[in-house]
Design a protein around this motif. Structure first.
Motif, PDB file in Angstrom:
ATOM      1  N   ARG A  80       7.536   0.003  -8.866  1.00  0.00           N
ATOM      2  CA  ARG A  80       7.414  -0.055  -7.358  1.00  0.00           C
ATOM      3  C   ARG A  80       7.708   1.268  -6.861  1.00  0.00           C
ATOM      4  N   TYR A  81       8.570   2.182  -7.411  1.00  0.00           N
ATOM      5  CA  TYR A  81       9.010   3.240  -7.012  1.00  0.00           C
ATOM      6  C   TYR A  81       7.623   4.427  -7.132  1.00  0.00           C
ATOM      7  N   LEU A  82       6.848   4.266  -8.098  1.00  0.00           N
ATOM      8  CA  LEU A  82       5.846   5.145  -8.296  1.00  0.00           C
ATOM      9  C   LEU A  82       4.540   4.788  -7.697  1.00  0.00           C
ATOM     10  N   VAL A  83       4.256   3.519  -7.705  1.00  0.00           N
ATOM     11  CA  VAL A  83       3.106   3.303  -7.002  1.00  0.00           C
ATOM     12  C   VAL A  83       3.036   1.863  -6.260  1.00  0.00           C
ATOM     13  N   VAL A 123       0.717  -0.976  -0.063  1.00  0.00           N
ATOM     14  CA  VAL A 123      -0.084   0.009   0.104  1.00  0.00           C
ATOM     15  C   VAL A 123       0.830   1.054   0.034  1.00  0.00           C
ATOM     16  N   PRO A 124       0.740   2.219  -0.889  1.00  0.00           N
ATOM     17  CA  PRO A 124       1.795   3.249  -1.056  1.00  0.00           C
ATOM     18  C   PRO A 124       1.304   4.317  -0.194  1.00  0.00           C
ATOM     19  N   ASP A 125       1.940   5.379   0.106  1.00  0.00           N
ATOM     20  CA  ASP A 125       1.685   6.751   0.951  1.00  0.00           C
ATOM     21  C   ASP A 125       1.080   7.651  -0.150  1.00  0.00           C
ATOM     22  N   LEU A 126      -0.368   7.779   0.116  1.00  0.00           N
ATOM     23  CA  LEU A 126      -0.983   8.631  -1.171  1.00  0.00           C
ATOM     24  C   LEU A 126      -0.272  10.027  -1.443  1.00  0.00           C
ATOM     25  N   GLN A 127       0.059  10.736  -0.255  1.00  0.00           N
ATOM     26  CA  GLN A 127       0.686  11.926  -0.429  1.00  0.00           C
ATOM     27  C   GLN A 127       2.273  11.846  -1.464  1.00  0.00           C
ATOM     28  N   VAL A 128       2.763  10.723  -1.066  1.00  0.00           N
ATOM     29  CA  VAL A 128       4.172  10.707  -1.703  1.00  0.00           C
ATOM     30  C   VAL A 128       3.915  10.354  -3.058  1.00  0.00           C
ATOM     31  N   THR A 129       3.044   9.362  -3.371  1.00  0.00           N
ATOM     32  CA  THR A 129       2.967   8.620  -4.452  1.00  0.00           C
ATOM     33  C   THR A 129       2.112   9.794  -5.489  1.00  0.00           C
ATOM     34  N   ARG A 174       5.556  14.779 -10.452  1.00  0.00           N
ATOM     35  CA  ARG A 174       6.834  15.062 -10.932  1.00  0.00           C
ATOM     36  C   ARG A 174       7.135  14.089 -12.362  1.00  0.00           C
ATOM     37  N   LEU A 175       6.607  13.088 -12.252  1.00  0.00           N
ATOM     38  CA  LEU A 175       6.999  12.305 -13.455  1.00  0.00           C
ATOM     39  C   LEU A 175       6.397  12.944 -14.853  1.00  0.00           C
ATOM     40  N   PRO A 232      13.222  11.665   2.840  1.00  0.00           N
ATOM     41  CA  PRO A 232      13.623  11.169   4.104  1.00  0.00           C
ATOM     42  C   PRO A 232      13.131   9.612   4.536  1.00  0.00           C
ATOM     43  N   ALA A 233      12.024   9.489   3.844  1.00  0.00           N
ATOM     44  CA  ALA A 233      11.827   7.776   4.158  1.00  0.00           C
ATOM     45  C   ALA A 233      12.534   6.941   3.486  1.00  0.00           C
TER      46      ALA A 233
END
Length: 375
Positions: free
Chosen positions: A41-44, A7-13, A19-20, A151-152
């Motif tokens: 994996r990085y994106l979503v 489950v991704p962090d919504l704000q980060v994702t 940015r992409l 930071p994460a």
């Protein structure tokens, strides 16, 4: 099963996807098609590998156009917890016999289509044929995001560094005369998992003349008293972020007379490279700092590879610390610093730490001593 997900962090994702789009537009790319691998994996948060069935995240550079996730129906059942709706990503599933590549590129504008670097030709050619525009690599677009860790991500890389340091602290338990490299490597691989990694991605145990081959893996060579042994190890922690650290050991006093002098120069070279790391310094300047020390010691020709590579969700990624790379370092970049000396047929040595560029300098993510460890 081709893919898996966390489950991704919504704000980060959301920010990464924004940015992409921005980077794609800046590079005159109509859309990025990101297939399974570290970029996806990085994106979503979707991991796994590509197989014959196409899975892809399609991100147009025009933010007026919707993003799209194309997945085989049989695999999407395992991805239902990813909040694609909240991310503004349409989901299109398909079943065997349908035109997956056509679904991916439907409605996209003409122009350059950027496809993930490691996408199988099976999918790349189909996507290009359906779209009709120029194909290019998505790697240069995505790397502008991934090179600078947030930071994460830095916290996960510290976690990985601490875990691999704990393994190096235990090498004395296994490295001794009469054992084979393969025996020692098996014990190290088990310890890599015990100390917090999900898997041992690689284990190099290069003893005696095998240490002079930088990418030697392991063999049935029996370790002898007096051998110098290169131990290069690493792997991912559960988040997917990797460790990579090398230390050099001696089984008793080194049998070769030039080991101590040469190793002292290597240690000075590694420290010199770490010491110059700060924002604004170029990658090639870090490489040159290590190389200059070894050149002065008459060992320059024994240093036969680049000084380092970026690290994150991949063990090797941007930035590369190598001659000719004039990329200026920025805070958040993480990479190895790993000069080595290799005397073919005799012995070799390498010292490797992962470092992070800070706002005003450098942080080493590995803290084990750099001295030649005599066991």
């Amino acid at each position: 099963m081709g893919v898996d997900a966390a489950v991704p962090d919504l704000q980060v994702t959301r920010e990464r996807l924004r940015r992409l789009r921005e980077q794609a537009a800046a590079r005159d790319v109509a859309a990025c098609v990101v297939t399974p691998g570290s970029d996806l994996r990085y994106l979503v948060g979707v991991g796994g590998s590509s197989f014959e069935r196409l899975t892809s995240l399609v991100v147009p550079s025009d933010d007026a156009l919707p993003m799209r996730f194309v997945s085989p129906a049989l695999e999407f059942a395992g991805l239902g917890h990813i909040p694609f709706d909240e991310l503004g990503v349409e989901v299109r599933t398909w079943v065997d016999g349908e035109d997956a590549a056509g679904l991916a590129v439907e409605g996209l504008p003409g122009g350059r289509l950027a496809v993930s670097d490691m996408t199988p030709a099976l999918h790349t050619l189909a996507l290009g044929g359906r779209h009709g525009g120029e194909l290019t690599l998505a790697g240069p677009v995505v790397r502008e995001l991934r090179m600078r860790k947030d930071p994460a991500e830095l916290a996960e890389l510290r976690r990985a560094g601490e875990a691999i340091d704990r393994v190096h602290a235990r090498v004395h338990e296994w490295l001794r005369p009469g054992r084979t490299e393969a025996d020692v490597a098996a014990d190290i691989a088990a310890a890599i998992v015990e100390e917090g990694h999900t898997v041992a991605e690689f284990v190099i145990v290069g003893s005696g003349p095998n240490g002079a081959s930088p990418h030697h893996s392991v063999s049935d060579r029996v370790i002898e008293r007096g051998d110098v042994v290169v131990v290069d190890i690493g792997g991912p922690v559960p988040s997917g972020y990797n460790s990579d650290s090398t230390r050099t050991y001696a089984v008793g006093e080194p049998a070769e007379a030039d080991v101590v002098r040469s190793y002292d120069a290597l240690q000075a070279a590694q420290q010199a490279a770490v010491d110059v790391v700060r924002p604004g310094v170029t990658c090639e300047q870090v490489d040159q700092a290590a190389r200059a020390v070894l050149n002065d010691a008459g060992l320059g020709e024994r240093f036969i590879h680049r000084t380092g590579h970026g690290i994150g969700l991949d063990v090797h990624e941007e930035p590369y610390i190598v001659a000719g790379n004039d990329l200026a370092l920025e805070a958040g970049m993480t990479f190895s610093v790993e000069p080595g000396v290799y005397l073919a047929g005799r012995w070799g040595a390498r010292i490797e730490d992962i470092v992070a560029v800070t706002d005003d300098g450098v942080e080493s993510l590995n803290v084990r001593p750099h001295d030649l460890v005599v066991l």
